[in-house]
Design a protein around this motif. Structure first.
Motif, PDB file in Angstrom:
ATOM      1  N   THR A 306       0.805  -1.222   0.000  1.00 16.99           N
ATOM      2  CA  THR A 306       0.000   0.000   0.000  1.00 16.99           C
ATOM      3  C   THR A 306       0.840   1.274   0.000  1.00 16.99           C
ATOM      4  OG1 THR A 306      -0.148  -0.075   2.407  1.00 16.99           O
ATOM      5  CG2 THR A 306      -1.937  -1.113   1.169  1.00 16.99           C
ATOM      6  N   PHE A 307       2.156   1.162   0.187  1.00 20.02           N
ATOM      7  CA  PHE A 307       2.992   2.361   0.181  1.00 20.02           C
ATOM      8  C   PHE A 307       3.321   2.747  -1.261  1.00 20.02           C
ATOM      9  CE2 PHE A 307       6.987   4.652   0.184  1.00 20.02           C
ATOM     10  CZ  PHE A 307       6.770   5.591   1.170  1.00 20.02           C
ATOM     11  N   SER A 308       3.342   4.043  -1.519  1.00 23.20           N
ATOM     12  CA  SER A 308       3.717   4.514  -2.849  1.00 23.20           C
ATOM     13  C   SER A 308       4.300   5.909  -2.733  1.00 23.20           C
ATOM     14  CB  SER A 308       2.507   4.516  -3.784  1.00 23.20           C
ATOM     15  OG  SER A 308       1.753   5.704  -3.611  1.00 23.20           O
ATOM     16  N   GLU A 309       4.682   6.468  -3.887  1.00 28.12           N
ATOM     17  CA  GLU A 309       5.256   7.811  -3.895  1.00 28.12           C
ATOM     18  C   GLU A 309       4.240   8.867  -3.483  1.00 28.12           C
ATOM     19  OE1 GLU A 309       4.735   5.839  -6.375  1.00 28.12           O
ATOM     20  OE2 GLU A 309       4.014   6.846  -8.182  1.00 28.12           O
ATOM     21  N   PHE A 310       2.945   8.530  -3.489  1.00 26.93           N
ATOM     22  CA  PHE A 310       1.904   9.496  -3.094  1.00 26.93           C
ATOM     23  C   PHE A 310       1.649   9.509  -1.580  1.00 26.93           C
ATOM     24  CE2 PHE A 310       0.438   8.152  -7.457  1.00 26.93           C
ATOM     25  CZ  PHE A 310       0.858   9.323  -8.093  1.00 26.93           C
ATOM     26  N   THR A 311       2.145   8.481  -0.883  1.00 27.59           N
ATOM     27  CA  THR A 311       1.867   8.351   0.548  1.00 27.59           C
ATOM     28  C   THR A 311       2.330   9.585   1.332  1.00 27.59           C
ATOM     29  OG1 THR A 311       2.089   5.941   0.409  1.00 27.59           O
ATOM     30  CG2 THR A 311       2.245   6.936   2.597  1.00 27.59           C
ATOM     31  N   GLY A 312       1.410  10.178   2.061  1.00 25.18           N
ATOM     32  CA  GLY A 312       1.725  11.338   2.902  1.00 25.18           C
ATOM     33  C   GLY A 312       1.774  12.665   2.185  1.00 25.18           C
ATOM     34  N   CYS A 366      -0.815  13.985 -12.716  1.00 23.07           N
ATOM     35  CA  CYS A 366       0.565  14.268 -12.311  1.00 23.07           C
ATOM     36  C   CYS A 366       1.445  14.460 -13.551  1.00 23.07           C
ATOM     37  CB  CYS A 366       1.119  13.137 -11.448  1.00 23.07           C
ATOM     38  SG  CYS A 366       0.430  13.073  -9.790  1.00 23.07           S
ATOM     39  N   ALA A 367       1.247  13.594 -14.541  1.00 20.65           N
ATOM     40  CA  ALA A 367       2.017  13.720 -15.787  1.00 20.65           C
ATOM     41  C   ALA A 367       1.701  15.035 -16.468  1.00 20.65           C
ATOM     42  CB  ALA A 367       1.693  12.542 -16.708  1.00 20.65           C
ATOM     43  N   GLU A 368       0.418  15.414 -16.464  1.00 22.16           N
ATOM     44  CA  GLU A 368       0.022  16.688 -17.080  1.00 22.16           C
ATOM     45  C   GLU A 368       0.642  17.872 -16.329  1.00 22.16           C
ATOM     46  OE1 GLU A 368      -4.064  19.292 -17.925  1.00 22.16           O
ATOM     47  OE2 GLU A 368      -4.207  17.140 -17.451  1.00 22.16           O
ATOM     48  N   ALA A 369       0.625  17.814 -15.002  1.00 23.87           N
ATOM     49  CA  ALA A 369       1.189  18.909 -14.206  1.00 23.87           C
ATOM     50  C   ALA A 369       2.691  19.038 -14.423  1.00 23.87           C
ATOM     51  CB  ALA A 369       0.888  18.680 -12.724  1.00 23.87           C
ATOM     52  N   LEU A 370       3.362  17.917 -14.667  1.00 20.99           N
ATOM     53  CA  LEU A 370       4.812  17.913 -14.865  1.00 20.99           C
ATOM     54  C   LEU A 370       5.210  18.096 -16.326  1.00 20.99           C
ATOM     55  CD1 LEU A 370       5.565  14.931 -12.462  1.00 20.99           C
ATOM     56  CD2 LEU A 370       6.329  17.287 -12.117  1.00 20.99           C
ATOM     57  N   ALA A 378       9.744   8.692 -10.652  1.00 21.54           N
ATOM     58  CA  ALA A 378      11.010   9.302 -10.243  1.00 21.54           C
ATOM     59  C   ALA A 378      10.970  10.814 -10.426  1.00 21.54           C
ATOM     60  CB  ALA A 378      12.165   8.697 -11.036  1.00 21.54           C
ATOM     61  N   VAL A 379      10.407  11.264 -11.556  1.00 22.10           N
ATOM     62  CA  VAL A 379      10.289  12.704 -11.807  1.00 22.10           C
ATOM     63  C   VAL A 379       9.318  13.316 -10.808  1.00 22.10           C
ATOM     64  CG1 VAL A 379       9.611  14.460 -13.486  1.00 22.10           C
ATOM     65  CG2 VAL A 379      10.841  12.413 -14.254  1.00 22.10           C
ATOM     66  N   PHE A 380       8.221  12.609 -10.535  1.00 25.31           N
ATOM     67  CA  PHE A 380       7.241  13.094  -9.559  1.00 25.31           C
ATOM     68  C   PHE A 380       7.900  13.325  -8.206  1.00 25.31           C
ATOM     69  CE2 PHE A 380       4.412  12.199  -6.017  1.00 25.31           C
ATOM     70  CZ  PHE A 380       3.375  13.092  -6.250  1.00 25.31           C
ATOM     71  N   THR A 381       8.629  12.322  -7.701  1.00 24.11           N
ATOM     72  CA  THR A 381       9.273  12.416  -6.393  1.00 24.11           C
ATOM     73  C   THR A 381      10.296  13.551  -6.354  1.00 24.11           C
ATOM     74  OG1 THR A 381       8.966  10.041  -6.046  1.00 24.11           O
ATOM     75  CG2 THR A 381      10.617  11.137  -4.684  1.00 24.11           C
ATOM     76  N   ALA A 382      10.989  13.759  -7.461  1.00 23.21           N
ATOM     77  CA  ALA A 382      12.026  14.786  -7.510  1.00 23.21           C
ATOM     78  C   ALA A 382      11.451  16.199  -7.543  1.00 23.21           C
ATOM     79  CB  ALA A 382      12.918  14.561  -8.726  1.00 23.21           C
ATOM     80  N   LYS A 383      10.247  16.373  -8.094  1.00 21.72           N
ATOM     81  CA  LYS A 383       9.742  17.731  -8.320  1.00 21.72           C
ATOM     82  C   LYS A 383       8.518  18.137  -7.500  1.00 21.72           C
ATOM     83  CE  LYS A 383      11.547  18.303 -13.008  1.00 21.72           C
ATOM     84  NZ  LYS A 383      11.237  18.742 -14.393  1.00 21.72           N
ATOM     85  N   VAL A 384       7.711  17.182  -7.065  1.00 21.28           N
ATOM     86  CA  VAL A 384       6.460  17.540  -6.378  1.00 21.28           C
ATOM     87  C   VAL A 384       6.627  17.467  -4.865  1.00 21.28           C
ATOM     88  CG1 VAL A 384       4.022  16.975  -6.060  1.00 21.28           C
ATOM     89  CG2 VAL A 384       5.064  16.776  -8.325  1.00 21.28           C
ATOM     90  N   ALA A 385       6.274  18.570  -4.169  1.00 18.16           N
ATOM     91  CA  ALA A 385       6.374  18.619  -2.707  1.00 18.16           C
ATOM     92  C   ALA A 385       5.079  18.202  -2.031  1.00 18.16           C
ATOM     93  CB  ALA A 385       6.760  20.028  -2.259  1.00 18.16           C
ATOM     94  N   ALA A 386       3.936  18.538  -2.628  1.00 22.22           N
ATOM     95  CA  ALA A 386       2.647  18.229  -1.996  1.00 22.22           C
ATOM     96  C   ALA A 386       1.522  18.359  -3.012  1.00 22.22           C
ATOM     97  CB  ALA A 386       2.393  19.162  -0.821  1.00 22.22           C
ATOM     98  N   THR A 398       1.918  21.516  -5.502  1.00 25.50           N
ATOM     99  CA  THR A 398       2.961  22.420  -5.023  1.00 25.50           C
ATOM    100  C   THR A 398       4.304  21.778  -5.339  1.00 25.50           C
ATOM    101  OG1 THR A 398       1.578  23.238  -3.216  1.00 25.50           O
ATOM    102  CG2 THR A 398       3.949  23.604  -3.027  1.00 25.50           C
ATOM    103  N   PHE A 399       5.115  22.490  -6.129  1.00 26.97           N
ATOM    104  CA  PHE A 399       6.403  21.938  -6.543  1.00 26.97           C
ATOM    105  C   PHE A 399       7.513  22.372  -5.589  1.00 26.97           C
ATOM    106  CE2 PHE A 399       3.742  22.381 -10.323  1.00 26.97           C
ATOM    107  CZ  PHE A 399       3.772  21.070 -10.794  1.00 26.97           C
ATOM    108  N   LYS A 400       8.597  21.654  -5.628  1.00 21.29           N
ATOM    109  CA  LYS A 400       9.702  21.914  -4.703  1.00 21.29           C
ATOM    110  C   LYS A 400      10.414  23.231  -4.981  1.00 21.29           C
ATOM    111  CE  LYS A 400      10.435  17.095  -3.445  1.00 21.29           C
ATOM    112  NZ  LYS A 400      11.352  15.934  -3.388  1.00 21.29           N
ATOM    113  N   ASP A 401      10.158  23.826  -6.144  1.00 20.82           N
ATOM    114  CA  ASP A 401      10.746  25.145  -6.429  1.00 20.82           C
ATOM    115  C   ASP A 401       9.840  26.279  -5.933  1.00 20.82           C
ATOM    116  OD1 ASP A 401       8.657  25.155  -8.220  1.00 20.82           O
ATOM    117  OD2 ASP A 401       9.893  25.288 -10.021  1.00 20.82           O
TER     118      ASP A 401
END
Length: 438
Positions: A306-312, A366-370, A378-386, A398-401
């Protein structure tokens, strides 16, 4: 032009008044103790306001809070106001009222001394900012802590003596009964609710579903609050509902931390049969215990991860809870994965009506936002904060920049989202008669 000399008068500086607060505490909610607390609050309020050199800040008072614990709400509020520079002097009745833990006392007094806040202990006539204040505090606080240990040992002896004689300890509050002078008396309307909980569980409902039912029906708990899943669980496991008592299930490990530990053989246990009138018969109680074991074993079977890059990362804008991954599967090969608000999942729609979002749609957005052709975790984890979902059909990335982007989404209809394989699995599941999940 001749010289002119003018004498300048220095402005008169008014003396500043010392900002004074008081701290009071009682360790139980007995009427005489609460009267004592009210008397302390009244005394210090009058004392401070009656001194023209003092400015009254307030009286901080804790009810039923032991002095060995540092996490007393009013005590912590007092410290916060001292740290914020709102208080110059704290008055308190005695060292034992302020703290019975020597370490807590000295650490607190030293911290306050470092920011220029003094503490005056009335009973000991001791000021923490005086020359010999800390030495005297160390000695006197050690006595106070030893007194606390002695009281604790006496209480333990009395409680264990009661257990040995088959008597419960303390003031017991249990749904379905009134406990007074060592006797349990059934409360008929609450007993009916207890029977309904047992019947619902044996009919296939889980603790969470029963909790939601109780909230939907507007049934109050023993203390008048809302039902929790843990409350349902404790009712289903409590042997007092069959008229028995299991004594010394746990114990307090030490008088400083007040930590409760389960009794795994460190102390004797006692089981009292037929102590009072039962609400649930033995057969029903044993059936529920067996069903709980069966469901626990089933729940421990391997499940999809059940854990994924979206968790939390996904927050509900309605209630502030996190979205959690849900796998609604007929079989795990064709699982329908969605993300849902934790409040909606565990407390029901009436607590939060936030709409679920399918994971495949979430990945598309997510793909559209990025700006990607295909979703890349991998791109999602690197760029998306929340990700925030303020309302149904809205995603705020909300992106990490520091930048943000808002997109709209819509769940597909069931007809559109189900594959041929999923439809076939549903048919096979229905032919087998389904499966009750607790």
């Amino acid at each position: 032009m001749g010289r002119k000399i003018t004498k300048l008068q220095q402005p008169t500086q008014l003396p500043t008044r010392q900002r004074v607060a008081a701290y009071a505490r009682v360790s139980c909610r007995k009427d005489e103790m609460l009267h004592s607390l009210a008397a302390q609050v009244s005394f210090y309020s009058n004392l401070i306001q009656g001194n023209p050199e003092w400015e009254y800040v307030g009286v901080y008072a804790d009810e039923a809070e032991t002095g060995t614990k540092g996490a007393r709400p009013e005590f912590q509020r007092l410290l916060a106001d001292c740290r914020a520079g709102r208080i110059d002097l704290v008055l308190t009745k005695s060292i034992s009222r302020f703290a019975r833990n020597t370490v807590t006392l000295l650490e607190t007094v030293r911290e306050l001394k470092g920011i220029g806040v003094g503490v005056f202990f009335e009973e000991q006539n001791l000021h923490s900012l005086s020359g010999d204040g800390e030495l005297m505090l160390t000695i006197l606080a050690s006595y106070a802590q030893e007194e606390s240990r002695s009281v604790s040992e006496n209480c333990k002896w009395r409680i264990r003596k009661d257990f040995k004689e088959g008597k419960p300890a303390g003031n017991i509050r249990i749904y379905g009964y009134e406990y007074n002078a060592g006797k349990f008396t059934v409360i008929p309307e609450e007993a009916e609710v207890v029977r309904m909980i047992y019947a619902d569980y044996l009919s296939g409902l889980g603790r969470n579903a029963i909790m939601k039912k109780m909230r939907r029906l507007g049934v109050p708990t023993k203390c008048g609050g809302k039902w929790a899943e843990s409350t349902i669980g404790s009712i289903l496991k409590n042997e007092k509902y069959i008229g028995d008592m299991y004594l010394q299930k746990g114990f307090i490990s030490d008088h400083i931390t007040k930590n409760w530990k389960p009794n795994n053989g460190e102390l004797p246990k006692y089981y009292v049969e037929g102590n009072h009138e039962a609400i649930i018969d033995h057969e029903t109680f044993e059936a529920v215990q067996a069903e709980m074991v069966r469901r626990a074993e089933k729940a421990n079977h391997p499940r999809m991860h059940t854990f994924s890059e979206f968790t939390g990362l996904i927050t509900c804008g309605r209630c502030g809870a996190k979205f959690r991954k849900k796998i609604n599967s007929i079989n795990t090969k064709y699982a329908a994965v969605t993300w849902a608000c934790a409040t909606f999942t565990y407390k029901g729609k009436h607590e939060c009506a936030a709409k679920r979002i399918r994971e495949d749609i979430l990945k598309e957005k997510c793909a559209e936002a990025l700006g990607l052709v295909e979703y890349d975790p991998a791109v999602f984890t690197a760029k998306v904060a929340a990700i925030k979902i303020p309302d149904d059909g809205v995603l705020i990335f909300t992106f990490k920049d520091g930048t943000e982007r808002t997109l709209n989404w819509e769940n597909r209809s069931r007809r559109e989202s189900w594959t041929d394989e999923m439809k076939q699995a549903a048919r096979e599941f229905a032919l087998k008669g389904g499966d009750k999940n607790g």
